[in-house]
Design a protein around this motif. Sequence first.
Motif, mmCIF file in Angstrom:
data_model
loop_
_atom_site.group_PDB
_atom_site.id
_atom_site.type_symbol
_atom_site.label_atom_id
_atom_site.label_comp_id
_atom_site.label_asym_id
_atom_site.label_seq_id
_atom_site.Cartn_x
_atom_site.Cartn_y
_atom_site.Cartn_z
ATOM 1 N N ILE A 230 0.162 5.830 -1.224
ATOM 2 C CA ILE A 230 -0.046 4.636 -0.061
ATOM 3 C C ILE A 230 -0.941 5.957 0.888
ATOM 4 O O ILE A 230 -0.558 6.391 1.135
ATOM 5 C CB ILE A 230 0.779 3.955 0.511
ATOM 6 C CG1 ILE A 230 0.358 3.203 1.170
ATOM 7 C CG2 ILE A 230 1.785 4.628 1.870
ATOM 8 C CD1 ILE A 230 0.708 2.377 2.467
ATOM 9 N N SER A 231 -2.542 5.755 0.383
ATOM 10 C CA SER A 231 -3.360 6.240 1.463
ATOM 11 C C SER A 231 -3.384 6.001 2.336
ATOM 12 O O SER A 231 -3.169 4.864 3.285
ATOM 13 C CB SER A 231 -4.724 6.044 1.031
ATOM 14 O OG SER A 231 -5.078 4.267 0.570
ATOM 15 N N PRO A 232 -3.790 7.141 2.913
ATOM 16 C CA PRO A 232 -4.045 7.287 4.356
ATOM 17 C C PRO A 232 -4.543 5.780 5.211
ATOM 18 O O PRO A 232 -3.670 5.464 6.355
ATOM 19 C CB PRO A 232 -4.674 7.962 4.889
ATOM 20 C CG PRO A 232 -4.476 9.168 4.075
ATOM 21 C CD PRO A 232 -4.560 8.354 2.902
ATOM 22 N N ALA A 233 -5.613 4.759 4.766
ATOM 23 C CA ALA A 233 -6.391 3.567 5.064
ATOM 24 C C ALA A 233 -5.400 2.577 5.176
ATOM 25 O O ALA A 233 -5.257 1.268 5.587
ATOM 26 C CB ALA A 233 -7.652 3.597 4.436
ATOM 27 N N GLN A 234 -4.739 2.087 3.744
ATOM 28 C CA GLN A 234 -3.523 1.791 3.717
ATOM 29 C C GLN A 234 -2.570 1.557 4.583
ATOM 30 O O GLN A 234 -1.706 0.908 5.133
ATOM 31 C CB GLN A 234 -3.276 1.532 1.795
ATOM 32 C CG GLN A 234 -4.280 1.406 1.357
ATOM 33 C CD GLN A 234 -3.810 1.870 -0.183
ATOM 34 O OE1 GLN A 234 -2.632 3.114 0.021
ATOM 35 N NE2 GLN A 234 -3.951 0.851 -0.864
ATOM 36 N N GLN A 235 -2.367 3.051 4.906
ATOM 37 C CA GLN A 235 -1.363 3.647 5.994
ATOM 38 C C GLN A 235 -1.336 2.690 7.429
ATOM 39 O O GLN A 235 -1.131 1.834 8.390
ATOM 40 C CB GLN A 235 -1.083 4.890 5.681
ATOM 41 C CG GLN A 235 -0.040 5.625 4.927
ATOM 42 C CD GLN A 235 0.062 7.029 5.177
ATOM 43 O OE1 GLN A 235 0.414 7.148 6.308
ATOM 44 N NE2 GLN A 235 -0.565 7.093 4.006
ATOM 45 N N HIS A 236 -2.879 3.282 7.626
ATOM 46 C CA HIS A 236 -3.500 1.930 8.686
ATOM 47 C C HIS A 236 -2.941 0.437 9.090
ATOM 48 O O HIS A 236 -3.406 0.403 10.222
ATOM 49 C CB HIS A 236 -4.642 2.914 8.871
ATOM 50 C CG HIS A 236 -4.716 2.911 9.914
ATOM 51 N ND1 HIS A 236 -4.546 3.266 11.715
ATOM 52 C CD2 HIS A 236 -6.524 2.090 10.750
ATOM 53 C CE1 HIS A 236 -5.817 3.317 12.723
ATOM 54 N NE2 HIS A 236 -6.673 2.264 12.024
#
Length: 132
Positions: free
Chosen positions: A33-39
């Motif tokens: 899961i990408s950092p943006a998705q995590q965010h």
Amino acid sequence: MNLLLKQQMLLMIRALYFCMENKWSEIGKEFNISPAQQHILFLLSTNNNELTPTKIGELGCWHPSTVTRLLKRLEKSRFILVKTNKNQPRFKIVSMTNAGKEKLEQLLDTVKLMEQFPLDMRHLSEMRFYVF
């Protein structure tokens, strides 16, 4: 505030951001899961699990097309649900699914175990603060 101080502050903030971004990226690879998705999952968890795509864009500083792309990937992974607002059919409401909540919990559990994330702050817990 003088210009040199502003420049130094900006450089410090950018350095901390890049350090954190690299760590979130490493964690993201582990959990797919990408950092943006995590965010986005974090934003939902701190906003009563309901946000519009527009508000997600504002909070994440993303262009609407970026938000749409991120939401599609999260929806495909079944981490979020995008529904039409009952009161305003033109608007969408984004919320986290149970799978999304579980994924966020896994991410947070991993970060909790990392004593030096985003940087070594152990000494801060030993400081005493006094109110005068």
